[in-house]
Design an enzyme around this catalytic site. Structure first.
Site, short mmCIF file in Angstrom:
data_model
loop_
_atom_site.label_atom_id
_atom_site.label_comp_id
_atom_site.label_asym_id
_atom_site.label_seq_id
_atom_site.Cartn_x
_atom_site.Cartn_y
_atom_site.Cartn_z
N CYS A 7 -79.20 78.87 59.01
CA CYS A 7 -78.04 79.75 58.81
C CYS A 7 -78.53 81.19 58.63
CB CYS A 7 -77.23 79.32 57.60
SG CYS A 7 -76.11 77.93 57.91
N ASP A 30 -90.00 78.17 68.27
CA ASP A 30 -90.39 77.42 67.07
C ASP A 30 -91.60 78.08 66.43
OD1 ASP A 30 -89.77 74.25 66.07
OD2 ASP A 30 -91.62 75.20 65.37
N HIS A 46 -72.81 75.88 60.65
CA HIS A 46 -73.65 74.85 60.05
C HIS A 46 -73.07 73.45 60.24
CE1 HIS A 46 -76.67 73.38 57.14
NE2 HIS A 46 -75.74 72.46 56.92
N GLY A 90 -87.65 62.27 61.74
CA GLY A 90 -88.53 63.43 61.56
C GLY A 90 -87.81 64.73 61.34
N THR A 92 -86.59 67.85 59.49
CA THR A 92 -87.04 68.59 58.29
C THR A 92 -86.10 69.73 57.94
OG1 THR A 92 -88.46 70.04 59.61
CG2 THR A 92 -89.46 68.03 58.72
N HIS A 95 -79.93 71.56 59.42
CA HIS A 95 -78.95 72.32 60.21
C HIS A 95 -79.23 71.87 61.63
CE1 HIS A 95 -76.91 76.44 61.18
NE2 HIS A 95 -77.10 75.80 62.35
N HIS A 97 -80.23 71.06 65.23
CA HIS A 97 -80.97 71.87 66.19
C HIS A 97 -81.53 70.96 67.27
CE1 HIS A 97 -83.63 70.60 62.95
NE2 HIS A 97 -84.58 70.49 63.85
N HIS A 99 -84.55 70.66 70.17
CA HIS A 99 -85.84 71.17 70.61
C HIS A 99 -85.90 71.10 72.13
CE1 HIS A 99 -87.90 70.72 66.57
NE2 HIS A 99 -86.97 69.80 66.42
P1 AMP Z 1 -87.15 69.23 62.75
O1 AMP Z 1 -88.47 68.70 62.24
O2 AMP Z 1 -86.63 68.51 63.95
O3 AMP Z 1 -86.14 69.34 61.63
O4 AMP Z 1 -87.46 70.67 63.29
C1 AMP Z 1 -87.46 71.83 62.51
C2 AMP Z 1 -88.26 72.82 63.28
O5 AMP Z 1 -87.98 74.10 62.79
C3 AMP Z 1 -89.78 72.61 63.17
O6 AMP Z 1 -90.32 72.40 64.47
C4 AMP Z 1 -90.26 73.90 62.52
O7 AMP Z 1 -91.51 74.32 63.00
C5 AMP Z 1 -89.14 74.86 62.89
N1 AMP Z 1 -88.98 75.98 61.99
C6 AMP Z 1 -88.86 75.96 60.64
N2 AMP Z 1 -88.69 77.19 60.15
C7 AMP Z 1 -88.68 78.03 61.21
C8 AMP Z 1 -88.54 79.44 61.36
N3 AMP Z 1 -88.38 80.26 60.31
N4 AMP Z 1 -88.59 79.97 62.61
C9 AMP Z 1 -88.77 79.16 63.68
N5 AMP Z 1 -88.89 77.81 63.60
C10 AMP Z 1 -88.86 77.26 62.38
ZN ZN Z 2 -77.28 75.99 58.22
#
Ligand code: AMP
Ligand code: ZN
Length: 111
Positions: A7, A30, A46, A90, A92, A95, A97, A99
């Site tokens: 967000c 990323d 969100h 997996g 983390t 919100h 997203h 890939h």
């Molecule tokens: P997930 O593990 O599928 O929840 O993916 C979260 C992704 O967000 C991971 O690949 C992180 O490297 C990426 N990530 C976390 N913080 C940031 C950030 N500030 N800028 C860019 N990517 C981020």
């Molecule tokens: Zn969010």
């Protein structure tokens, strides 16, 4: 969601390497790439995960289109679109997203 890092990226409150933006979505590189092309695509609104997002069929379709276009534009020999969901998936950042991964041969099945 005041404590949500994505967000904050969507609001421009923390920096990101933005590669695409519209009223509803933003895509950025990323911070810890696992492939030569690793783009994260988020709705600016969100939703915790893909299950919550899926209720919004129009936004879901638009997000899939943006992800496919980014893959087509950046990955000449194919790519993978991934929505990690929940702990076993997996996820983390809670919100939703997608890939966009490519520019190397990706293993299947994933680890
Ligand atoms: P997930 O593990 O599928 O929840 O993916 C979260 C992704 O967000 C991971 O690949 C992180 O490297 C990426 N990530 C976390 N913080 C940031 C950030 N500030 N800028 C860019 N990517 C981020
Ligand atoms: Zn969010």
């Amino acid at each position: 969601m005041s404590e949500c890092i994505f967000c904050k990226i969507a609001a421009g409150e923390i920096p990101a390497n933005v590669v695409y933006q519209s009223d509803e979505m933003i895509a950025f590189l990323d911070i810890a790439p696992v492939a030569p092309v690793h783009i994260v695509v988020i709705p600016k609104k969100h939703f915790a995960n893909v299950s919550e997002l899926s209720v919004e069929s129009d936004l879901s379709a638009k997000m899939l289109k943006v992800m496919a276009e980014l893959g087509d534009q950046n990955c000449q020999t194919g790519y993978r679109l991934v929505f990690n969901t929940g702990d076993d998936g997996g996820q983390t950042v809670f919100h939703v997203h997608g890939h966009v991964l490519g520019q190397r041969a990706l293993q299947w099945p994933p680890g």
